[in-house]
Design a protein around this motif. Structure first.
Motif, PDB file in Angstrom:
ATOM      1  N   SER A 153       0.814  -1.214   0.000  1.00  0.00           N
ATOM      2  CA  SER A 153       0.000   0.000   0.000  1.00  0.00           C
ATOM      3  C   SER A 153       0.847   1.262   0.000  1.00  0.00           C
ATOM      4  N   LYS A 168       0.509   2.924  -5.256  1.00  0.00           N
ATOM      5  CA  LYS A 168       0.582   4.239  -5.905  1.00  0.00           C
ATOM      6  C   LYS A 168       1.042   4.100  -7.356  1.00  0.00           C
ATOM      7  N   GLY A 169       2.053   3.272  -7.582  1.00  0.00           N
ATOM      8  CA  GLY A 169       2.546   3.064  -8.939  1.00  0.00           C
ATOM      9  C   GLY A 169       1.536   2.352  -9.812  1.00  0.00           C
ATOM     10  N   ILE A 222      -1.727   2.437  -9.529  1.00  0.00           N
ATOM     11  CA  ILE A 222      -2.802   3.375  -9.863  1.00  0.00           C
ATOM     12  C   ILE A 222      -2.395   4.272 -11.029  1.00  0.00           C
ATOM     13  N   PHE A 223      -1.174   4.784 -10.995  1.00  0.00           N
ATOM     14  CA  PHE A 223      -0.734   5.648 -12.097  1.00  0.00           C
ATOM     15  C   PHE A 223      -0.614   4.868 -13.398  1.00  0.00           C
ATOM     16  N   GLU A 261       4.620  12.925 -14.831  1.00  0.00           N
ATOM     17  CA  GLU A 261       3.348  12.229 -15.037  1.00  0.00           C
ATOM     18  C   GLU A 261       2.563  12.818 -16.206  1.00  0.00           C
ATOM     19  N   TYR A 275       6.355   7.851 -11.436  1.00  0.00           N
ATOM     20  CA  TYR A 275       6.155   6.807 -10.434  1.00  0.00           C
ATOM     21  C   TYR A 275       5.079   5.834 -10.925  1.00  0.00           C
ATOM     22  N   GLY A 304       7.399   1.671  -8.348  1.00  0.00           N
ATOM     23  CA  GLY A 304       6.994   1.329  -6.990  1.00  0.00           C
ATOM     24  C   GLY A 304       7.749   0.126  -6.458  1.00  0.00           C
TER      25      GLY A 304
END
Length: 223
Positions: A16, A21-22, A24-25, A93, A174, A179
């Motif tokens: 988590s 995070k990675g 999700i991107f 991003e 990221y 990640g």
């Protein structure tokens, strides 16, 4: 020499805190680039099939140029050159989103062009016979069928797109792979994290490929 592998550190807090995070991107980048790429690619395909020289030539140049350049080079160009042109940095991003949308449009364009050409010419002529314009026949008759015919191929290209999102490491964005890399560095377990990353990519892409195959069979039955 035996490797001493230890995966115990990959608990929920690590997933988590570093990996989610990675992921999700990567998913966001894939979806935005897919939607934008299909829209732009469809426009490019229609330009190439229009028969109008001043539309055909720039569209063909766009598609052929981007399809001949490695993606990682395009990523670096956009990241380094656009800030010089606009006078301010965009961020890794946003740069990645723009780059992937522009780049993937060239590939989606060829898929859509094949889909449009797969629709019987007689249907286009019938639409023109009842008074439809070129744009109306494309919108109401040709494109719906082209999308249905090419849907499995479009989704397959999207899976490749998801795999290619790992290339944003070149500009420090990221993503999912980043990640895993950060987690590996923090816990000094790079081998384990890269192995798990490979498994995660395989599971995601293989599962999506199976769904595409099932969809393709259903479309064949409908035909």
């Amino acid at each position: 020499m035996m490797l001493n592998l230890d995966f115990a550190f990959l608990n929920w807090s690590v997933i988590s805190g570093f990996i989610a995070k990675g992921l999700i991107f990567s998913v966001q980048l894939t979806l935005v680039a897919m939607i934008g790429g299909i829209v732009l690619g469809t426009i490019l395909a229609m330009m190439r099939l229009s028969g109008i020289k001043w539309l055909v030539m720039p569209a063909a140049f766009y598609v052929n140029t981007l399809r001949s350049i490695p993606l990682v080079m395009v990523i670096l160009w956009f990241f380094l050159l656009i800030p010089l042109l606009i006078g301010k940095p965009m961020g890794a991003e946003l740069s990645a989103i723009i780059t992937f949308t522009v780049f993937e449009a060239a590939y989606y364009s060829e898929i859509m062009r094949a889909g449009i050409q797969s629709v019987s010419r007689g249907q286009v002529q019938a639409a023109q016979a009842v008074g439809m314009t070129y744009g109306q026949s494309m919108r109401f008759i040709v494109l719906p069928q082209a999308f249905r015919n090419m849907l499995p191929v479009l989704l397959t290209q999207t899976i490749i797109l998801f795999q290619d999102t790992s290339l944003v490491y070149a500009i420090g964005a990221y993503d999912l792979l980043k990640g895993f890399e950060v987690a590996g560095k923090n816990f000094n377990r790079p081998v384990e994290t890269y192995l798990v990353a490979a498994v995660v990519y395989f599971v995601i892409c293989f599962s999506l490929s199976m769904l595409v195959r099932r969809l393709q069979k259903k479309i064949q039955i409908i035909r």
